[in-house]
Write a protein that holds these residues in place. Structure first.
Motif, short mmCIF file in Angstrom:
data_model
loop_
_atom_site.label_atom_id
_atom_site.label_comp_id
_atom_site.label_asym_id
_atom_site.label_seq_id
_atom_site.Cartn_x
_atom_site.Cartn_y
_atom_site.Cartn_z
N LEU A 37 -6.86 4.48 3.70
CA LEU A 37 -8.28 4.83 3.61
C LEU A 37 -8.49 6.32 3.79
O LEU A 37 -9.29 6.95 3.09
N ARG A 49 -13.61 -1.78 0.11
CA ARG A 49 -12.68 -2.69 0.77
C ARG A 49 -13.12 -4.12 0.49
O ARG A 49 -14.29 -4.47 0.66
N TRP A 51 -12.00 -8.36 0.94
CA TRP A 51 -11.16 -9.32 1.64
C TRP A 51 -11.13 -10.63 0.86
O TRP A 51 -12.17 -11.17 0.48
N GLU A 61 -6.38 -7.99 2.37
CA GLU A 61 -7.30 -6.91 2.00
C GLU A 61 -6.87 -6.22 0.71
O GLU A 61 -5.71 -5.87 0.52
N GLN A 63 -7.89 -2.79 -1.47
CA GLN A 63 -8.59 -1.50 -1.40
C GLN A 63 -8.78 -0.99 -2.83
O GLN A 63 -7.82 -0.90 -3.59
N TRP A 122 -3.02 -4.27 7.23
CA TRP A 122 -4.35 -4.50 6.67
C TRP A 122 -4.64 -5.99 6.44
O TRP A 122 -5.78 -6.36 6.15
#
Length: 281
Positions: A37, A49, A51, A61, A63, A122
């Motif tokens: 990040l 982000r 999930w 997760e 990204q 993550w």
């Protein structure tokens, strides 16, 4: 005369080339202790982000870099899912900054989705399992392909409204894709193109004696680590900094020995200025 002109131009531009290289290297090195990040934000790229819950309950997760700061187009950007290698994370696709595959392809007009496999820093959540206990860690690259990838691809297709997406997998990421393609063949219809970088699919002709020894004794190794309650590779920031310093010291040959033993020897593919700090962090 032509030779003299070419030589003169080379000598004129050489300092500029060296300066640009040093500046690029300095920029990359500054990412050493930044996470995924932080690196994305450092270069002012947009970040989302997401999930995703898999069929077997893991919450992983994704990204996302939805568009580039260097491109005006936001809509209709083809989606690419990146999946990292063993002991890695999404970070490996952006750690080299503006020269990284993730940011370069973002600048080229793609919608970037970075996966983090279950068990990484993550993706340590589950609907009811606790990562402090053995049952959480009862998975391998098989589950990455059958559960993680399928859930992530379906999620991206749903969010972007694209029927097909691109996929880039490194090492274990490519292995997981092969598992998915064979175990869940219906998912192949949702892939426009898959690029597998050094995927490990067959081990029949494995020549690395270190890895063959590990495989031959995997049952014993599992019994040992489980007996002491060790279910994941231990790591902390101070340990990472120690290895980073070790690999740029006079003892950096130890890092080379480790890499060559585990990964295989190939000096032409080894960038010592980068791997010495990055691999161990």
């Amino acid at each position: 005369m032509m030779f003299n002109i070419q030589t003169s131009l080379f000598l004129v531009y050489l300092p500029l080339i060296i300066a640009d290289y040093n500046e690029t290297l300095k920029d990359i090195l500054s990412n050493t202790y930044l996470n995924t990040l932080q690196i994305i934000k450092k270069y002012n790229y947009p970040l989302e982000r997401h999930w995703v819950t898999t069929e077997d309950g893991y919450i992983v997760e994704l990204q996302r870099i939805p568009y580039s700061i260097n491109k005006n187009t936001v809509q209709n950007r083809p989606a690419i899912l990146f999946f990292h290698g063993n002991t890695g994370s999404a970070r490996e696709f952006i750690v080299t900054g503006r020269k990284s595959m993730g940011l370069v392809l973002s600048d080229e007009g793609y919608d970037i989705w970075l996966a983090n496999a279950r068990g990484t820093s993550w993706s340590r959540r589950h609907r009811y399992l606790n990562p402090n206990y053995k049952q959480f860690w009862m998975f391998s690259f098989h589950e990455f392909g059958v559960y993680d990838l399928t859930a992530e691809i379906n999620y991206i297709v749903n969010v972007t409204k694209q029927d097909k997406i691109f996929f880039i997998g490194h090492s274990q990421g490519g292995t997981a894709f092969c598992v998915m393609g064979s175990e869940r063949p219906e998912m192949n219809e949702k892939i426009r193109l898959a690029i597998l970088v050094a995927p490990n699919v067959y081990n029949t002709h494995q020549k690395n004696s270190f890895l063959r020894t590990l495989v031959d004794n995997i049952g014993l190794l599992k019994d040992i680590v489980y007996s002491i309650g060790l279910y994941e590779i231990p790591f902390n920031l101070q340990l990472g900094k120690f290895f980073s310093q070790l690999c740029v010291s006079r003892l950096k040959f130890l890092c080379s020995i480790y890499i060559n033993t585990v990964m295989g020897f190939d000096k032409d593919q080894m960038d010592h200025e980068l791997f010495t700090w990055e691999f161990f962090f």
